[in-house]
Design a protein around this motif. Structure first.
Motif, PDB file in Angstrom:
ATOM      1  N   THR A   1       1.021  -1.710  -0.117  1.00 30.58           N
ATOM      2  CA  THR A   1       0.089   0.092   0.029  1.00 30.58           C
ATOM      3  C   THR A   1       0.468   1.416   0.208  1.00 30.58           C
ATOM      4  O   THR A   1       2.489   1.107   0.264  1.00 30.58           O
ATOM      5  CB  THR A   1      -1.265  -0.098   1.622  1.00 30.58           C
TER       6      THR A   1
ATOM      7  N   THR B   1      -2.392   5.652  -7.204  1.00 26.48           N
ATOM      8  CA  THR B   1      -1.013   6.262  -7.849  1.00 26.48           C
ATOM      9  C   THR B   1       0.052   5.327  -7.992  1.00 26.48           C
ATOM     10  O   THR B   1       1.274   5.528  -7.755  1.00 26.48           O
ATOM     11  CB  THR B   1      -1.010   8.134  -6.758  1.00 26.48           C
TER      12      THR B   1
ATOM     13  N   SER C   1      -6.035  -2.414   4.995  1.00 28.12           N
ATOM     14  CA  SER C   1      -7.303  -1.834   4.778  1.00 28.12           C
ATOM     15  C   SER C   1      -8.479  -1.740   4.033  1.00 28.12           C
ATOM     16  O   SER C   1      -9.567  -2.359   3.926  1.00 28.12           O
ATOM     17  CB  SER C   1      -7.916   0.053   5.856  1.00 28.12           C
TER      18      SER C   1
ATOM     19  N   ASN D   1      -6.507 -10.247   8.170  1.00 30.73           N
ATOM     20  CA  ASN D   1      -6.812  -8.932   8.824  1.00 30.73           C
ATOM     21  C   ASN D   1      -7.225  -9.341  10.188  1.00 30.73           C
ATOM     22  O   ASN D   1      -8.182  -9.516   9.894  1.00 30.73           O
ATOM     23  CB  ASN D   1      -7.857  -7.985   7.721  1.00 30.73           C
TER      24      ASN D   1
HETATM   25  P1  FAD Z   1      -4.086   1.591   6.584  1.00 32.30           P
HETATM   26  O1  FAD Z   1      -5.481   1.759   6.679  1.00 32.30           O
HETATM   27  O2  FAD Z   1      -3.722   1.838   8.074  1.00 32.30           O
HETATM   28  O3  FAD Z   1      -4.027  -0.723   7.444  1.00 32.30           O
HETATM   29  C1  FAD Z   1      -3.926  -0.891   8.444  1.00 32.30           C
HETATM   30  C2  FAD Z   1      -5.503  -2.793   8.143  1.00 32.30           C
HETATM   31  O4  FAD Z   1      -3.804  -3.424   8.728  1.00 32.30           O
HETATM   32  C3  FAD Z   1      -6.213  -2.150   9.312  1.00 32.30           C
HETATM   33  O5  FAD Z   1      -7.267  -2.524   7.665  1.00 32.30           O
HETATM   34  C4  FAD Z   1      -5.880  -3.020  10.013  1.00 32.30           C
HETATM   35  O6  FAD Z   1      -7.300  -3.749  10.826  1.00 32.30           O
HETATM   36  C5  FAD Z   1      -4.731  -4.762  10.161  1.00 32.30           C
HETATM   37  N1  FAD Z   1      -3.944  -4.105  10.440  1.00 32.30           N
HETATM   38  C6  FAD Z   1      -3.078  -3.633  11.836  1.00 32.30           C
HETATM   39  N2  FAD Z   1      -2.092  -4.728  12.376  1.00 32.30           N
HETATM   40  C7  FAD Z   1      -2.631  -5.855  12.130  1.00 32.30           C
HETATM   41  C8  FAD Z   1      -2.154  -7.050  12.324  1.00 32.30           C
HETATM   42  N3  FAD Z   1      -1.210  -7.445  13.614  1.00 32.30           N
HETATM   43  N4  FAD Z   1      -2.820  -8.463  11.560  1.00 32.30           N
HETATM   44  C9  FAD Z   1      -3.325  -8.307  10.817  1.00 32.30           C
HETATM   45  N5  FAD Z   1      -3.844  -7.588  10.151  1.00 32.30           N
HETATM   46  C10 FAD Z   1      -3.421  -5.937  10.835  1.00 32.30           C
HETATM   47  N6  FAD Z   1      -3.054   3.942  -1.469  1.00 32.30           N
HETATM   48  C11 FAD Z   1      -2.475   2.629  -1.559  1.00 32.30           C
HETATM   49  O7  FAD Z   1      -2.350   1.400  -1.316  1.00 32.30           O
HETATM   50  N7  FAD Z   1      -2.279   2.911  -3.304  1.00 32.30           N
HETATM   51  C12 FAD Z   1      -2.330   3.992  -3.990  1.00 32.30           C
HETATM   52  O8  FAD Z   1      -2.149   4.290  -5.076  1.00 32.30           O
HETATM   53  C13 FAD Z   1      -2.590   5.541  -2.954  1.00 32.30           C
HETATM   54  N8  FAD Z   1      -2.871   6.551  -3.634  1.00 32.30           N
HETATM   55  C14 FAD Z   1      -3.536   7.370  -3.015  1.00 32.30           C
HETATM   56  C15 FAD Z   1      -3.389   8.370  -3.548  1.00 32.30           C
HETATM   57  C16 FAD Z   1      -4.470   9.858  -3.268  1.00 32.30           C
HETATM   58  C17 FAD Z   1      -4.937  11.105  -3.691  1.00 32.30           C
HETATM   59  C18 FAD Z   1      -4.486   9.484  -1.686  1.00 32.30           C
HETATM   60  C19 FAD Z   1      -5.249  10.777  -0.346  1.00 32.30           C
HETATM   61  C20 FAD Z   1      -4.420   8.222  -0.846  1.00 32.30           C
HETATM   62  C21 FAD Z   1      -3.592   7.469  -1.608  1.00 32.30           C
HETATM   63  N9  FAD Z   1      -3.592   6.206  -0.933  1.00 32.30           N
HETATM   64  C22 FAD Z   1      -3.133   5.445  -2.039  1.00 32.30           C
HETATM   65  C23 FAD Z   1      -3.244   6.076   0.448  1.00 32.30           C
HETATM   66  C24 FAD Z   1      -4.702   5.282   0.502  1.00 32.30           C
HETATM   67  O9  FAD Z   1      -5.684   5.884   1.396  1.00 32.30           O
HETATM   68  C25 FAD Z   1      -5.003   4.684   2.373  1.00 32.30           C
HETATM   69  O10 FAD Z   1      -3.922   5.303   3.128  1.00 32.30           O
HETATM   70  C26 FAD Z   1      -3.782   3.891   2.115  1.00 32.30           C
HETATM   71  O11 FAD Z   1      -3.664   2.350   1.299  1.00 32.30           O
HETATM   72  C27 FAD Z   1      -3.475   2.322   3.737  1.00 32.30           C
HETATM   73  O12 FAD Z   1      -2.390   1.734   3.298  1.00 32.30           O
HETATM   74  P2  FAD Z   1      -2.621   0.611   4.386  1.00 32.30           P
HETATM   75  O13 FAD Z   1      -3.763  -0.385   4.669  1.00 32.30           O
HETATM   76  O14 FAD Z   1      -1.686   0.030   4.936  1.00 32.30           O
HETATM   77  O15 FAD Z   1      -3.004   0.817   5.701  1.00 32.30           O
END
Ligand code: FAD
Length: 303
Positions: free
Chosen positions: A218, A236, A251, A270
């Motif tokens: 991500t 992106t 997430s 998750n």
């Molecule tokens: P989080 O949203 O923080 O999720 C973490 C997850 O992990 C949660 O569901 C939680 O329950 C789980 N978790 C936590 N601990 C554990 C554990 N020990 N075991 C199992 N599960 C666990 N994001 C992208 O990915 N790609 C893009 O291209 C992208 N482009 C973007 C463009 C713009 C203009 C903007 C504003 C944002 C963009 N984002 C993009 C960011 C996006 O909005 C999210 O912030 C991002 O995808 C979240 O990453 P994540 O799932 O790693 O983190």
């Protein structure tokens, strides 16, 4: 309609994306393939089913000279197509501008010979466009099409080397890796920011290696420095369409989902049963990734 497909050649090797674009373009008419690269890449293109002829040139892949070469060839073809890759995004709009036509880009489905489906609003909607121009410049999202099979060797025509480019190729800096290409991989294992560190991300990489999968991340994981930038999947980042996507500690934010809509099956790992990715997954393993992923990897290693 006669179609010319611009092959993807990277480091002298024909990319798997070419067989996918050939499969798409074959729905429009007989396909010739232009390979700008070595004879070995031309031979690989000639063995793709549905290819009538391969044109090979040892010219430059730089956009200005490649556009001139394609422009000269458009007298023979009604359609010029490529993958919606970095190369396609660089060359095809230039070609369309020289031909004074509108390109149709990032096609994910062909509704009729001149009607194409393409994503808009970061993949949140699909539009169908009709291209009634005399010539067509098209780019296809390679991951949305299955690759054409192997076929009998098609004839190869050697083209004269075109005039040199105004730009000069200096060097390519590559990340050496034996991990499959994200854009065309059949299995992708993706990790989120919850892995907690670059070392934690090695859990994801180990599972990926065991499965022969590409590794994605991500944006949050990339921004945190846990994974390299070119692993980012989403709005992106890269658009992927594997047979299987395993989303670990992700997430399922809209911007991430924009990159995985083509995945045929999704397994979510998750700790939160309410996470958006869990809602759209085919199978969800609810629990701690630090327990589930090593167990899963160990079981798979026994196979
Ligand atoms: P989080 O949203 O923080 O999720 C973490 C997850 O992990 C949660 O569901 C939680 O329950 C789980 N978790 C936590 N601990 C554990 C554990 N020990 N075991 C199992 N599960 C666990 N994001 C992208 O990915 N790609 C893009 O291209 C992208 N482009 C973007 C463009 C713009 C203009 C903007 C504003 C944002 C963009 N984002 C993009 C960011 C996006 O909005 C999210 O912030 C991002 O995808 C979240 O990453 P994540 O799932 O790693 O983190």
């Amino acid at each position: 309609m006669s179609v010319l497909v611009l092959a993807e050649v990277d480091n002298g090797i024909l990319s798997p994306a070419t067989a996918r674009v050939v499969a798409a373009a074959s729905q429009l008419g007989p396909v010739d393939v232009l390979v700008v690269g070595p004879q070995s890449a031309a031979d690989a293109a000639a063995s793709i089913a549905g290819v009538a002829k391969v044109l090979v040139s040892d010219g430059s892949l730089l956009a200005d000279s490649l556009t001139r070469l394609l422009l000269a060839l458009t007298v023979r073809y009604q359609i010029v197509a490529s993958a919606a890759s970095t190369l396609g995004k660089d060359v095809m709009p230039r070609l369309a501008a020289k031909l004074d036509i509108q390109p149709v880009t990032d096609i994910v489905a062909i509704a009729a010979p001149n009607r194409f489906v393409r994503p808009i609003y970061a993949g949140n909607a699909l539009e169908t466009v009709e291209d009634s121009q005399a010539k067509h410049v098209l780019t296809f999202r390679a991951s949305a099409f299955s690759p054409a099979a192997h076929g009998n060797a098609a004839p190869v025509e050697v083209l004269e080397t075109p005039a040199h480019s105004a730009a000069k190729f200096i060097a390519a800096h590559r990340t050496e890796s034996d991990i499959p290409d994200l854009a065309t991989a059949q299995i992708v294992v993706g990790g989120g920011v919850s892995v907690g560190s670059a070392e934690g991300f090695q859990l994801i990489e180990k599972l990926g290696k065991t499965l022969g999968a590409a590794v994605g991340a991500t944006r949050a994981a990339v921004d945190a420095g846990y994974a390299p930038n070119d692993w980012q999947v989403g709005q992106t980042g890269k658009i992927i369409a594997p047979d299987l996507y395993i989303a670990i500690g992700i997430s399922g934010a809209l911007q991430h989902l924009a990159g995985i809509q083509g995945a045929k099956k999704i397994i979510a790992i998750n700790s939160d049963p309410e996470a958006p990715i869990v809602k759209i997954s085919d199978v969800a393993l609810i629990g701690d990734l630090f327990e589930i992923v090593p167990q899963l990897t160990a079981e798979l290693e026994k196979l």
